[in-house]
Design a protein around this motif. Structure first.
Motif, PDB file in Angstrom:
ATOM      1  N   ASN A  75       0.834  -1.203   0.000  1.00  0.00           N
ATOM      2  CA  ASN A  75       0.000   0.000   0.000  1.00  0.00           C
ATOM      3  C   ASN A  75       0.871   1.256   0.000  1.00  0.00           C
ATOM      4  O   ASN A  75       1.632   1.480  -0.914  1.00  0.00           O
ATOM      5  N   ASP A  76       0.798   2.080   1.055  1.00  0.00           N
ATOM      6  CA  ASP A  76       1.567   3.326   1.117  1.00  0.00           C
ATOM      7  C   ASP A  76       2.932   3.152   1.777  1.00  0.00           C
ATOM      8  O   ASP A  76       3.648   4.127   1.983  1.00  0.00           O
ATOM      9  N   PHE A  77       3.294   1.904   2.108  1.00  0.00           N
ATOM     10  CA  PHE A  77       4.562   1.642   2.793  1.00  0.00           C
ATOM     11  C   PHE A  77       5.554   1.001   1.833  1.00  0.00           C
ATOM     12  O   PHE A  77       5.212   0.080   1.095  1.00  0.00           O
ATOM     13  N   GLU A  78       6.784   1.517   1.840  1.00  0.00           N
ATOM     14  CA  GLU A  78       7.848   0.912   1.033  1.00  0.00           C
ATOM     15  C   GLU A  78       9.160   0.951   1.802  1.00  0.00           C
ATOM     16  O   GLU A  78       9.520   1.971   2.374  1.00  0.00           O
ATOM     17  N   GLU A  79       9.858  -0.196   1.803  1.00  0.00           N
ATOM     18  CA  GLU A  79      11.155  -0.303   2.477  1.00  0.00           C
ATOM     19  C   GLU A  79      12.171  -0.866   1.488  1.00  0.00           C
ATOM     20  O   GLU A  79      11.921  -1.894   0.865  1.00  0.00           O
ATOM     21  N   ASN A  80      13.295  -0.178   1.335  1.00  0.00           N
ATOM     22  CA  ASN A  80      14.385  -0.611   0.458  1.00  0.00           C
ATOM     23  C   ASN A  80      15.655  -0.712   1.285  1.00  0.00           C
ATOM     24  O   ASN A  80      16.115   0.293   1.840  1.00  0.00           O
ATOM     25  N   LEU A  81      16.223  -1.908   1.365  1.00  0.00           N
ATOM     26  CA  LEU A  81      17.444  -2.119   2.142  1.00  0.00           C
ATOM     27  C   LEU A  81      18.536  -2.662   1.229  1.00  0.00           C
ATOM     28  O   LEU A  81      18.288  -3.570   0.427  1.00  0.00           O
ATOM     29  N   ILE A  82      19.727  -2.078   1.343  1.00  0.00           N
ATOM     30  CA  ILE A  82      20.879  -2.581   0.589  1.00  0.00           C
ATOM     31  C   ILE A  82      22.119  -2.525   1.485  1.00  0.00           C
ATOM     32  O   ILE A  82      22.330  -1.557   2.206  1.00  0.00           O
ATOM     33  N   ALA A  83      22.888  -3.605   1.465  1.00  0.00           N
ATOM     34  CA  ALA A  83      24.166  -3.680   2.174  1.00  0.00           C
ATOM     35  C   ALA A  83      25.265  -3.870   1.138  1.00  0.00           C
ATOM     36  O   ALA A  83      25.128  -4.694   0.221  1.00  0.00           O
ATOM     37  N   HIS A  84      26.338  -3.104   1.247  1.00  0.00           N
ATOM     38  CA  HIS A  84      27.474  -3.184   0.333  1.00  0.00           C
ATOM     39  C   HIS A  84      28.570  -3.995   1.007  1.00  0.00           C
ATOM     40  O   HIS A  84      28.878  -3.777   2.179  1.00  0.00           O
ATOM     41  N   LYS A 120      22.329   0.925   3.773  1.00  0.00           N
ATOM     42  CA  LYS A 120      21.318   1.952   4.006  1.00  0.00           C
ATOM     43  C   LYS A 120      19.939   1.327   3.838  1.00  0.00           C
ATOM     44  O   LYS A 120      19.730   0.467   2.983  1.00  0.00           O
ATOM     45  N   CYS A 121      19.017   1.770   4.668  1.00  0.00           N
ATOM     46  CA  CYS A 121      17.622   1.343   4.557  1.00  0.00           C
ATOM     47  C   CYS A 121      16.770   2.596   4.375  1.00  0.00           C
ATOM     48  O   CYS A 121      16.817   3.508   5.212  1.00  0.00           O
ATOM     49  N   LYS A 122      16.012   2.642   3.279  1.00  0.00           N
ATOM     50  CA  LYS A 122      15.133   3.779   3.011  1.00  0.00           C
ATOM     51  C   LYS A 122      13.689   3.342   3.230  1.00  0.00           C
ATOM     52  O   LYS A 122      13.244   2.347   2.660  1.00  0.00           O
ATOM     53  N   ILE A 123      12.981   4.114   4.032  1.00  0.00           N
ATOM     54  CA  ILE A 123      11.590   3.802   4.356  1.00  0.00           C
ATOM     55  C   ILE A 123      10.721   4.978   3.925  1.00  0.00           C
ATOM     56  O   ILE A 123      11.009   6.131   4.255  1.00  0.00           O
ATOM     57  N   ALA A 124       9.678   4.668   3.173  1.00  0.00           N
ATOM     58  CA  ALA A 124       8.711   5.686   2.750  1.00  0.00           C
ATOM     59  C   ALA A 124       7.326   5.252   3.206  1.00  0.00           C
ATOM     60  O   ALA A 124       6.918   4.110   2.980  1.00  0.00           O
ATOM     61  N   TYR A 125       6.620   6.169   3.872  1.00  0.00           N
ATOM     62  CA  TYR A 125       5.272   5.848   4.348  1.00  0.00           C
ATOM     63  C   TYR A 125       4.404   7.097   4.317  1.00  0.00           C
ATOM     64  O   TYR A 125       4.741   8.121   4.910  1.00  0.00           O
ATOM     65  N   ASP A 126       3.321   6.994   3.553  1.00  0.00           N
ATOM     66  CA  ASP A 126       2.329   8.063   3.498  1.00  0.00           C
ATOM     67  C   ASP A 126       2.959   9.423   3.165  1.00  0.00           C
ATOM     68  O   ASP A 126       2.649  10.445   3.781  1.00  0.00           O
ATOM     69  N   GLY A 127       3.906   9.413   2.228  1.00  0.00           N
ATOM     70  CA  GLY A 127       4.541  10.651   1.773  1.00  0.00           C
ATOM     71  C   GLY A 127       5.787  11.057   2.535  1.00  0.00           C
ATOM     72  O   GLY A 127       6.517  11.944   2.097  1.00  0.00           O
ATOM     73  N   ASP A 128       6.043  10.436   3.692  1.00  0.00           N
ATOM     74  CA  ASP A 128       7.250  10.748   4.464  1.00  0.00           C
ATOM     75  C   ASP A 128       8.349   9.745   4.135  1.00  0.00           C
ATOM     76  O   ASP A 128       8.078   8.559   3.943  1.00  0.00           O
ATOM     77  N   GLU A 129       9.605  10.223   4.086  1.00  0.00           N
ATOM     78  CA  GLU A 129      10.736   9.350   3.789  1.00  0.00           C
ATOM     79  C   GLU A 129      11.801   9.469   4.876  1.00  0.00           C
ATOM     80  O   GLU A 129      12.015  10.553   5.430  1.00  0.00           O
ATOM     81  N   GLU A 130      12.451   8.327   5.137  1.00  0.00           N
ATOM     82  CA  GLU A 130      13.520   8.291   6.125  1.00  0.00           C
ATOM     83  C   GLU A 130      14.620   7.374   5.622  1.00  0.00           C
ATOM     84  O   GLU A 130      14.348   6.327   5.047  1.00  0.00           O
ATOM     85  N   SER A 131      15.873   7.780   5.839  1.00  0.00           N
ATOM     86  CA  SER A 131      17.023   6.978   5.437  1.00  0.00           C
ATOM     87  C   SER A 131      17.842   6.646   6.687  1.00  0.00           C
ATOM     88  O   SER A 131      18.225   7.542   7.438  1.00  0.00           O
ATOM     89  N   ILE A 132      18.104   5.346   6.900  1.00  0.00           N
ATOM     90  CA  ILE A 132      18.779   4.892   8.116  1.00  0.00           C
ATOM     91  C   ILE A 132      20.045   4.136   7.731  1.00  0.00           C
ATOM     92  O   ILE A 132      19.994   3.179   6.951  1.00  0.00           O
ATOM     93  N   ASN A 133      21.192   4.562   8.259  1.00  0.00           N
ATOM     94  CA  ASN A 133      22.469   3.911   7.983  1.00  0.00           C
ATOM     95  C   ASN A 133      22.585   2.593   8.743  1.00  0.00           C
ATOM     96  O   ASN A 133      21.962   2.401   9.785  1.00  0.00           O
TER      97      ASN A 133
END
Length: 195
Positions: A75-84, A120-133
């Motif tokens: 729905n309005d939630f999206e999480e993208n995680l990538i480790a290098h 980095k993990c990027k989280i988007a929910y209901d128009g707000d975005e957050e990036s967490i190392n």
């Protein structure tokens, strides 16, 4: 009198050095990876192949940079995680079979070990975005991430002269996070050049 001989093609006995780079379709397998979607990453390696005997068999090693991760979308939630990570394949065994002329097929298998140095993990929910190392995943996401991984590589490639198209499957045996029951499950498509 005249002698008739049959000329056989000799296999190269020289070590080949190879650069490979390409796309990595990252995901996780196991019970903890069932609801996760594939995410596109990368893989870059430098290695060598040393012939064993004269029938096309070889062994080799490679070192490189890679990635692992996943995507979740609901729905309005999206999480993208990538480790290098930094990767090493301490041994690979394979067989190159000549089809015709400079065209060869190549099957190979081996082991790998890796260490995730950043992510980095990027989280988007209901128009707000957050990036967490990565360093904050345990506190902010409650993920006890395991930076180390080890597993198997199994692949198939096509060679034309010094050029290579390689398909490689990577399966990890160490849980991605503590009690996650999720394991690295990558499929790579790479282009290579031997010299």
């Amino acid at each position: 009198s005249r002698s008739v001989g049959i000329k056989s093609t000799k296999q190269s006995t020289e070590t080949e050095h190879i650069w490979r780079f390409g796309l990595n379709m990252m995901n996780f397998a196991g019970d903890g990876g069932e609801d996760l979607e594939k995410k596109i990453g990368y893989n870059i390696t430098y290695g060598f192949l040393k012939p064993i005997g004269s029938v096309g068999t070889y062994w080799g090693m490679d070192f490189g940079l890679g990635s692992r991760g996943f995507k979740v979308k609901e729905n309005d939630f999206e999480e993208n995680l990538i480790a290098h990570n930094v990767q090493v394949s301490p041994f690979t065994f394979g067989w190159k079979y000549g089809v015709i002329g400079d065209l060869k097929v190549d099957v190979h298998f081996g082991a790998y070990a890796s260490f995730d140095y950043t992510g980095k993990c990027k989280i988007a929910y209901d128009g707000d975005e957050e990036s967490i190392n990565m360093g904050d995943w345990e506190d902010d996401l409650e993920i006890d991430w395991n930076r180390y991984d080890a597993g198997l590589n199994i692949g198939f490639g096509i060679w034309y002269s010094y050029f290579n198209l390689d398909f490689n499957f990577q399966r990890g045996f160490i849980e991605t996070a503590k009690e996650s029951e999720a394991y690295t499950n990558n499929f790579m498509i790479r282009l290579g050049f031997a010299f």
